[in-house]
Motif scaffolding. Structure first.
Motif, PDB file in Angstrom:
ATOM      1  N   UNK A 191     -25.350  78.801  42.298  1.00 11.25           N
ATOM      2  CA  UNK A 191     -24.470  80.116  42.034  1.00 11.25           C
ATOM      3  C   UNK A 191     -23.149  79.518  42.369  1.00 11.25           C
ATOM      4  N   UNK A 192     -23.055  79.017  43.712  1.00  6.80           N
ATOM      5  CA  UNK A 192     -21.793  78.811  44.272  1.00  6.80           C
ATOM      6  C   UNK A 192     -21.189  77.773  43.709  1.00  6.80           C
ATOM      7  N   UNK A 193     -21.755  76.542  43.148  1.00  8.38           N
ATOM      8  CA  UNK A 193     -21.052  75.705  42.219  1.00  8.38           C
ATOM      9  C   UNK A 193     -20.786  76.110  40.857  1.00  8.38           C
ATOM     10  N   UNK A 194     -21.244  76.987  40.424  1.00  5.36           N
ATOM     11  CA  UNK A 194     -20.899  77.662  39.071  1.00  5.36           C
ATOM     12  C   UNK A 194     -19.401  78.570  39.243  1.00  5.36           C
ATOM     13  N   UNK A 195     -19.448  79.100  40.555  1.00  3.59           N
ATOM     14  CA  UNK A 195     -18.464  79.996  40.876  1.00  3.59           C
ATOM     15  C   UNK A 195     -17.214  78.885  41.009  1.00  3.59           C
ATOM     16  N   UNK A 196     -17.544  78.175  41.500  1.00  2.51           N
ATOM     17  CA  UNK A 196     -16.132  76.753  42.197  1.00  2.51           C
ATOM     18  C   UNK A 196     -15.789  76.418  40.801  1.00  2.51           C
ATOM     19  N   UNK A 197     -16.653  75.918  39.954  1.00  4.54           N
ATOM     20  CA  UNK A 197     -16.427  75.355  38.505  1.00  4.54           C
ATOM     21  C   UNK A 197     -15.376  76.230  37.770  1.00  4.54           C
ATOM     22  N   UNK A 198     -15.672  77.738  37.653  1.00  6.48           N
ATOM     23  CA  UNK A 198     -15.078  78.621  36.836  1.00  6.48           C
ATOM     24  C   UNK A 198     -13.623  78.815  37.489  1.00  6.48           C
ATOM     25  N   UNK A 210     -11.341  86.200  40.107  1.00  2.00           N
ATOM     26  CA  UNK A 210     -10.030  85.408  40.366  1.00  2.00           C
ATOM     27  C   UNK A 210      -8.878  86.232  40.671  1.00  2.00           C
ATOM     28  N   UNK A 211      -7.891  85.796  41.335  1.00  2.00           N
ATOM     29  CA  UNK A 211      -6.702  86.216  41.537  1.00  2.00           C
ATOM     30  C   UNK A 211      -6.480  87.479  42.291  1.00  2.00           C
ATOM     31  N   UNK A 212      -7.767  88.019  42.395  1.00  2.44           N
ATOM     32  CA  UNK A 212      -7.654  89.289  43.582  1.00  2.44           C
ATOM     33  C   UNK A 212      -6.809  89.120  44.826  1.00  2.44           C
ATOM     34  N   UNK A 213      -7.226  87.759  45.448  1.00  6.95           N
ATOM     35  CA  UNK A 213      -6.469  87.715  46.826  1.00  6.95           C
ATOM     36  C   UNK A 213      -4.842  87.673  46.533  1.00  6.95           C
ATOM     37  N   UNK A 225     -21.220  86.265  48.852  1.00  7.38           N
ATOM     38  CA  UNK A 225     -22.261  85.328  49.550  1.00  7.38           C
ATOM     39  C   UNK A 225     -21.389  84.530  50.377  1.00  7.38           C
ATOM     40  N   UNK A 226     -19.817  84.632  50.639  1.00  4.26           N
ATOM     41  CA  UNK A 226     -19.169  83.904  51.492  1.00  4.26           C
ATOM     42  C   UNK A 226     -19.071  84.522  53.097  1.00  4.26           C
ATOM     43  N   UNK A 227     -19.621  85.973  52.907  1.00  2.95           N
ATOM     44  CA  UNK A 227     -19.726  86.912  54.381  1.00  2.95           C
ATOM     45  C   UNK A 227     -18.456  87.453  54.581  1.00  2.95           C
ATOM     46  N   UNK A 228     -17.224  86.657  53.964  1.00  7.00           N
ATOM     47  CA  UNK A 228     -16.095  87.536  54.395  1.00  7.00           C
ATOM     48  C   UNK A 228     -15.136  87.025  53.246  1.00  7.00           C
ATOM     49  N   UNK A 229     -14.135  87.872  53.207  1.00  6.09           N
ATOM     50  CA  UNK A 229     -13.040  87.642  52.114  1.00  6.09           C
ATOM     51  C   UNK A 229     -12.232  86.171  52.327  1.00  6.09           C
ATOM     52  N   UNK A 230     -12.068  85.616  51.113  1.00 11.54           N
ATOM     53  CA  UNK A 230     -11.344  84.516  51.231  1.00 11.54           C
ATOM     54  C   UNK A 230      -9.600  84.826  50.982  1.00 11.54           C
ATOM     55  N   UNK A 231      -9.048  85.054  51.975  1.00 12.38           N
ATOM     56  CA  UNK A 231      -7.771  85.702  51.906  1.00 12.38           C
ATOM     57  C   UNK A 231      -6.727  84.591  51.260  1.00 12.38           C
ATOM     58  N   UNK A 232      -7.039  83.169  51.193  1.00 11.70           N
ATOM     59  CA  UNK A 232      -6.301  82.433  50.455  1.00 11.70           C
ATOM     60  C   UNK A 232      -6.521  82.083  49.064  1.00 11.70           C
ATOM     61  N   UNK A 233      -7.810  82.505  48.560  1.00 12.51           N
ATOM     62  CA  UNK A 233      -8.378  82.268  47.429  1.00 12.51           C
ATOM     63  C   UNK A 233      -9.302  81.164  47.446  1.00 12.51           C
ATOM     64  N   UNK A 234      -9.369  80.331  48.594  1.00 13.76           N
ATOM     65  CA  UNK A 234     -10.252  79.405  48.647  1.00 13.76           C
ATOM     66  C   UNK A 234     -11.683  79.647  48.986  1.00 13.76           C
ATOM     67  N   UNK A 257     -15.421  86.540  47.161  1.00 11.17           N
ATOM     68  CA  UNK A 257     -14.873  87.715  47.544  1.00 11.17           C
ATOM     69  C   UNK A 257     -13.416  87.299  47.841  1.00 11.17           C
ATOM     70  N   UNK A 258     -12.598  88.266  47.357  1.00 15.31           N
ATOM     71  CA  UNK A 258     -11.228  87.625  47.533  1.00 15.31           C
ATOM     72  C   UNK A 258     -10.351  89.095  48.212  1.00 15.31           C
ATOM     73  N   UNK A 259     -10.857  90.256  48.122  1.00 17.87           N
ATOM     74  CA  UNK A 259     -10.058  91.478  48.516  1.00 17.87           C
ATOM     75  C   UNK A 259     -11.114  92.780  48.238  1.00 17.87           C
ATOM     76  N   UNK A 260     -10.368  93.780  48.932  1.00 14.18           N
ATOM     77  CA  UNK A 260     -11.058  95.050  48.607  1.00 14.18           C
ATOM     78  C   UNK A 260     -11.054  95.575  47.214  1.00 14.18           C
ATOM     79  N   UNK A 261     -10.265  95.104  46.538  1.00 11.75           N
ATOM     80  CA  UNK A 261     -10.125  95.537  44.958  1.00 11.75           C
ATOM     81  C   UNK A 261     -11.101  94.620  44.038  1.00 11.75           C
TER      82      UNK A 261
END
Length: 244
Positions: free
Chosen positions: A234-241, A193-196, A157-166, A82-86
């Motif tokens: 699932x987390x590892x697959x997304x990290x890899x992408x 990707x890149x929404x943040x 699944x992060x529970x909140x937005x990753x505002x720096x993309x990490x 999750x990176x932003x509301x968009x």
């Protein structure tokens, strides 16, 4: 350049985005009150098409990739970063045939044109984060609807937005609760990707000329894996992408 263009284009984006929210609020009301769920869902789908492509006013590109034949006759749990509301409009639009529902804060069911109405009547789970009993109860109700109607749920699944993309570590709780109610659900990771970067400077200016990407990754069958193992996969697959 991206920030400079943002100063010029952000007012146009907000006007466009807000106009669609205002227009579709009464449309949703009419569809739901007079014609029921199916008509309401179609109105929500169309709304989110327009919200998704409002990004074109910022000259941002939209890319959604799904190379997998996902079933429509069984529930799916889409697990995304999750990176932003968009992030949300595109998930609703591009996954529309799977009837995606969301677990949202109950506060969002009031005061936001179109969005609050859909959260209140669209079939998702609206939880009070201060009341764990209520939250679990709402997720259980959502799981039952998934079983009954073969709906899907999108969980950030992060529970909140990753505002720096990490990416932050994925949380298991909500997914584990759903899996108890919907044991035959297919788990499908989605990388965003890149929404943040759109909101890197806050609400103004928004950034322009960005390639926004949503990628559906390989589905994960539950088998004999625990909820913790499934979420980690699932987390590892997304990290890899996304390379985070």
């Amino acid at each position: 350049m991206k920030k400079l263009l943002g100063y010029l284009l952000t007012p146009i984006f907000y006007l466009t985005f807000g106009l669609f929210l205002a227009i579709f609020h009464p449309i949703q009301w009419i569809c739901y009150k007079l014609f029921g769920y199916a008509a309401h869902k179609r109105s929500v789908d169309v709304l989110n098409f327009f919200l998704t492509y409002s990004q074109l006013t910022l000259l941002n590109g939209i890319s959604f990739k799904n190379g997998h034949q996902l079933p429509t006759d069984r529930p799916i749990i889409f697990v995304a970063n999750h990176q932003s509301m968009y992030d949300i409009p595109s998930l609703i639009w591009f996954l529309r045939k799977h009837h995606p529902k969301f677990i949202s804060k109950i506060e969002l069911t009031k005061g936001i044109p179109s969005i609050s109405f859909n959260l209140k009547y669209g079939g998702g789970a609206n939880i009070d984060r201060k009341d764990s009993k209520q939250s679990i109860g709402e997720i259980i109700k959502l799981g039952r609807r998934m079983n009954e109607k073969n709906w899907s749920t999108v969980i950030f699944a992060e529970g909140t937005r990753a505002k720096d993309g990490k990416m932050k570590p994925f949380q298991v709780g909500g997914i584990a609760t759903l899996l108890k109610i919907v044991p035959n659900a297919l788990l499908v990771p989605v990388a965003i990707e890149n929404s943040w970067r759109v909101v890197r400077n806050g609400t103004y200016p928004l950034n322009a000329l960005l390639p926004l990407k949503w990628t559906v990754l390989a589905p994960i069958e539950r088998g004999d894996k625990s909820a913790e193992e499934l979420v980690l996969q699932a987390e590892n697959a997304i990290k890899k992408q996304i390379g985070k």
